[in-house]
Design an enzyme around this catalytic site. Structure first.
Site, short mmCIF file in Angstrom:
data_model
loop_
_atom_site.label_atom_id
_atom_site.label_comp_id
_atom_site.label_asym_id
_atom_site.label_seq_id
_atom_site.Cartn_x
_atom_site.Cartn_y
_atom_site.Cartn_z
N GLU A 136 0.80 -1.23 0.00
CA GLU A 136 0.00 0.00 0.00
C GLU A 136 0.83 1.27 0.00
OE1 GLU A 136 -3.35 0.14 2.72
OE2 GLU A 136 -3.39 -2.04 2.79
N ASP A 145 -2.45 -4.65 3.52
CA ASP A 145 -2.57 -4.90 4.96
C ASP A 145 -3.48 -6.09 5.26
OD1 ASP A 145 -0.88 -2.82 5.45
OD2 ASP A 145 -2.46 -1.37 5.92
N ASP A 179 -6.02 -6.58 7.14
CA ASP A 179 -7.37 -6.38 7.67
C ASP A 179 -8.37 -6.32 6.51
OD1 ASP A 179 -6.76 -3.94 6.54
OD2 ASP A 179 -6.63 -2.87 8.44
N GLU A 213 -9.90 -3.84 5.17
CA GLU A 213 -9.60 -2.78 4.22
C GLU A 213 -8.50 -3.22 3.26
OE1 GLU A 213 -11.17 1.06 3.39
OE2 GLU A 213 -11.65 -0.33 5.00
N TYR A 233 1.85 -4.92 13.18
CA TYR A 233 0.77 -4.14 12.57
C TYR A 233 -0.03 -3.39 13.63
CZ TYR A 233 -2.97 -3.02 9.28
OH TYR A 233 -3.88 -2.36 8.48
N ARG A 289 -3.03 -1.81 13.55
CA ARG A 289 -4.50 -1.78 13.60
C ARG A 289 -4.99 -3.16 14.01
NH1 ARG A 289 -3.34 1.28 8.93
NH2 ARG A 289 -3.79 3.51 9.25
N HIS A 349 -4.96 -11.98 14.58
CA HIS A 349 -4.03 -10.87 14.69
C HIS A 349 -3.32 -10.91 16.03
CE1 HIS A 349 -6.50 -8.30 11.63
NE2 HIS A 349 -6.06 -9.43 11.13
#
Length: 765
Positions: free
Chosen positions: A9, A82, A84, A86, A294, A296, A341
């Site tokens: 990203e 990433d 997640d 998103e 990570y 988030r 996670h």
């Protein structure tokens, strides 16, 4: 052309990963989302199962073109966005935008940017998880539906340029509700009574066996008279050992909260710095990659390797007595936490804050130190305390009980590494000991002093960014990726402002008006329980337990119907929170306050009166919801004629859109912010005019009548009427004549065109 193409990203992450791999690999960045719903349309078709109409974002067209060129028929593409929802969605959009549907694509995920993590991910690719994509699609479409359908309704009924959002509106509602609690709060008087003895102090705790409540001075004096008349006897001395366990490693929300309290970081700034630490946005000799996992996440779980290393580091840094025989494993309290996670932790605990500080920016070093200490503390022994309570009996009838509390740290345990209420653990530990002198049960004490203090109960505190995150998380609203953008959005939209005095969040007038409109007509949009339910439905979609199209249908169709109904039935006066304050004593007409097109205003009369209504802005810093009749009437006391200057020109003071001003002819000079326009005298007004003219004279470089060359805040410029024109670089403004100025004006793009391009750039950003 490389054999393998890895798409991440951000450029920073691409650079870091590129260091780990050989020449066969090209690592490049998509710069976030590459496709989205169209800006000016609803963007999906409710009649066709909510089919979205995605398009490549204009600012990503060059990036997509470059990525397409980098992909040959034999190129293997790895999508490494990433880990997640998103990130999964971005990978899914990349497949469509790059035309990769008919060729094998490898999806890889990792929670730390290290060579071993990247190589392991490349060895274990997977397919795209459509369930995660569907959950993100449902969120995006539902949020678009709320914003696209409610915002135009707000424009028509309240004020142009407003917006509503599913999560942002709930956040504003929480802040508005707290503000009204504060507004309605009535302080209650109470008194605190303390007795001083040799070496310690005790506070009144109970009266006749019940919790002490001293409501006024008379009650306080009566108690003081009673206790001074009798003896002071130690009723009991109790001492017991207690343990305190360390907090779990950081999740997104707890990191944001702790960074706010300890480092003074905003939520947005915390996430920005954490992103740098994750991606490896620094240079450390002999080390490549990011420093943290990570950022988030809502999980507190830790990998087995990190737990083993933590035990070694604790022993090495603090000694064997601080380590644990077996690792401490934390469990997630949130039902929706994603167990796959990890918590936010250092990638390599051997990289201590001291070792890396010299290679990081100050803000990076401070945040990394916080994360390192929190992780290490979680794998250290508990802290042991000895807590002592001394109870002293007093009063004519032995009716009063005073208490003194002491504490000694027997073993600091994890507090040696991490404490909540101090940056320096050593200093904080020293402050924690409260030593009481040795006394025994039945012992009579000599009174050295007695104090009474009048106090008042305080209203609940306004939210900070950190406590708002905590509230949103506790209510199940939003997810780790949404906290920071939500809090930024409500401030950017001017619904909430962060006070300069204490950095706490306070709703603006327009924030309260919009909140009330939604609460009165779209209750579910600002209902915490409903919003949390929607979040759970997104989770169910991600887990494959609910169909995203059915979920959207259950929300959208009733919502859409209500928007149409309210568009017809709600009046503008109702929507703008019009509040009748009373009657104007001069005209006998109704006086009201409401939200107008340019902000809050007071109004005398109505559109149905024979005479036109009179309008006035409310003073800066006033709140339209607290404005009284007297304050509203004062708004019409301006403009006020003060007299004349030496030339006979009338001087007046008034209030406009940009605050109070002094006027002479067509000149307007702003009043200093701390001056009351109702108290300004003619002499003071002439002084303000003189100072304003001197300031303007200093800024004047050339004067050709209609055209002037001025020195402004951002440098010299040409002014013609209301329009300003930039002077070309290298041109000395002092040498310009009128013809040269006219030529610059003729060559400049029309002001409207310049503005349109600026708006387009802001939207693309």
């Amino acid at each position: 052309m490389s054999k393998y193409l890895i798409i991440v990203e951000s450029p920073a992450k691409a650079r870091t990963i590129g260091k780990f791999l050989g020449p066969d690999y090209t690592v490049t960045a998509s710069m976030g989302h590459v496709r989205d719903l169209p800006e000016r349309d609803l963007g999906f078709d409710p009649a066709k199962n909510f089919e979205p109409q995605y398009q490549i974002s204009k600012d990503k067209e060059k990036i997509i073109k470059a990525l397409r060129k980098a992909i040959r028929p034999d190129t293997t593409v790895f999508l490494a966005t990433d880990e997640d929802r998103e990130g999964e969605s971005i990978s899914w959009h990349l497949v469509a935008a790059l035309g990769l549907d008919d060729r094998p694509v490898q999806r890889i995920v990792f929670h730390e940017v290290t060579k071993s993590a990247i190589l392991n991910a490349l060895r274990n690719p997977r397919e795209l998880d459509q369930k995660l994509v569907d959950a993100q699609q449902a969120r995006r479409i539902l949020d678009r539906a709320v914003g696209y359908e409610l915002s135009p309704l707000l424009w028509r009924k309240v004020k142009p340029g407003l917006s509503a959002g599913r999560v942002q509106s709930v956040a504003v509602c929480i802040i508005v509700d707290r503000e009204r609690e504060i507004r309605e709060f009535e302080p209650e008087e109470y008194w605190r009574l303390k007795a001083q003895f040799p070496g310690f102090e005790a506070e009144l705790a109970k009266i006749n066996g019940k919790t002490a409540k001293v409501p006024n001075e008379d009650a306080a004096q009566a108690i003081e008279t009673s206790v001074r008349s009798g003896t002071w006897t130690v009723q009991s001395v109790t001492e017991k050992e207690t343990q305190r366990q360390p907090p779990p490693p950081f999740t997104t929300s707890t990191l944001q909260q702790e960074a706010s309290v300890k480092l003074g970081f905003s939520v947005k700034h915390t996430m920005s710095v954490a992103q740098q630490l994750y991606e490896g946005n620094f240079k450390i000799p002999g080390y490549s990659g990011g420093l943290i996992t990570y950022m988030r996440t809502d999980s507190v779980t830790l990998s087995e390797d990190s737990l083993k290393q933590a035990q070694q580091v604790v022993t090495q840094e603090f000694g064997a007595k601080f380590s644990l025989p077996t690792p401490r494993r934390f469990r997630n309290r949130s039902k929706n936490a994603q167990e796959a996670h990890e918590a936010i932790r250092p990638v390599d605990l051997s990289k201590t804050p001291t070792a890396v500080r010299g290679f990081l920016k100050d803000e990076q070093a401070r945040l990394y130190g916080l994360i390192w200490r929190r992780m290490v503390a979680g794998q250290m022994a508990a802290a042991n305390f000895a807590r002592t309570v001394v109870q002293v009996e007093a009063g004519v009838q032995r009716e009063c009980l005073f208490e003194a509390k002491g504490q000694r740290i027997l073993f600091p345990g994890f507090l040696r590494a991490y404490v909540r209420d101090g940056e320096d653990p050593g200093v904080a530990l020293g402050e924690k000991d409260v030593i009481l002198p040795h006394v025994e049960q039945g012992q009579t004490l000599s009174l050295e002093g007695f104090s009474t203090e009048q106090l008042f109960t305080k209203p609940p505190a306004r939210y900070t960014e950190a406590t708002l995150v905590k509230k949103l998380e506790s209510e199940g609203i939003g997810r780790p990726s949404t906290y920071a953008p939500t809090i930024s959005t409500i401030q950017e939209r001017k619904y909430v402002e962060r006070r300069d005095t204490d950095k706490r969040l306070q709703p603006t007038d327009i924030g309260e008006v919009v909140n009330d409109f939604l609460a009165n007509h779209f209750e579910e949009i600002v209902n915490l329980g409903f919003t949390a339910k929607i979040e759970r439905q997104f989770d169910h979609i991600a887990q494959g337990d609910e169909d995203w199209i059915s979920m959207l249908g259950g929300f959208y169709f009733p919502f859409h119907q209500r928007v149409e109904e309210k568009g017809k039935s709600v009046t503008r006066a109702e929507a703008s929170a019009m509040r009748v304050l009373g009657t104007d004593p001069k005209s006998g007409r109704e006086l009201s306050v409401r939200m107008g097109r340019f902000g809050p205003m007071v109004q005398i009369g109505t559109k149905d009166d024979e005479d036109k209504p009179l309008f006035a802005s409310i003073p800066a810093g006033s709140n339209m919801h607290e404005l009284t009749l007297e304050q509203a009437l004062d708004c019409f006391a301006l403009p006020r004629t003060l007299g004349q200057d030496e030339a006979g020109e009338e001087v007046s003071v008034g209030r406009g859109r940009y605050g109070p001003y002094v006027r002479i002819q067509r000149e307007y000079h702003s009043l200093p912010v701390d001056e009351d326009p109702m108290a300004v005298t003619l002499e003071r007004a002439l002084e303000i005019i003189r100072e304003g003219r001197e300031t303007k004279a200093k800024s004047l470089i050339q004067d050709f009548g209609e055209i002037r060359v001025l020195n402004g805040r951002f440098g010299p410029y040409i002014k013609q009427g209301k329009n300003n024109y930039k002077i070309p670089k290298g041109t000395d403004p002092a040498t310009l004549d009128e013809a040269a100025c006219q030529q610059i004006i003729a060559n400049a793009p029309p002001p409207g065109a310049r503005r349109s391009r600026g708006i387009a750039r802001r939207k693309s950003a």
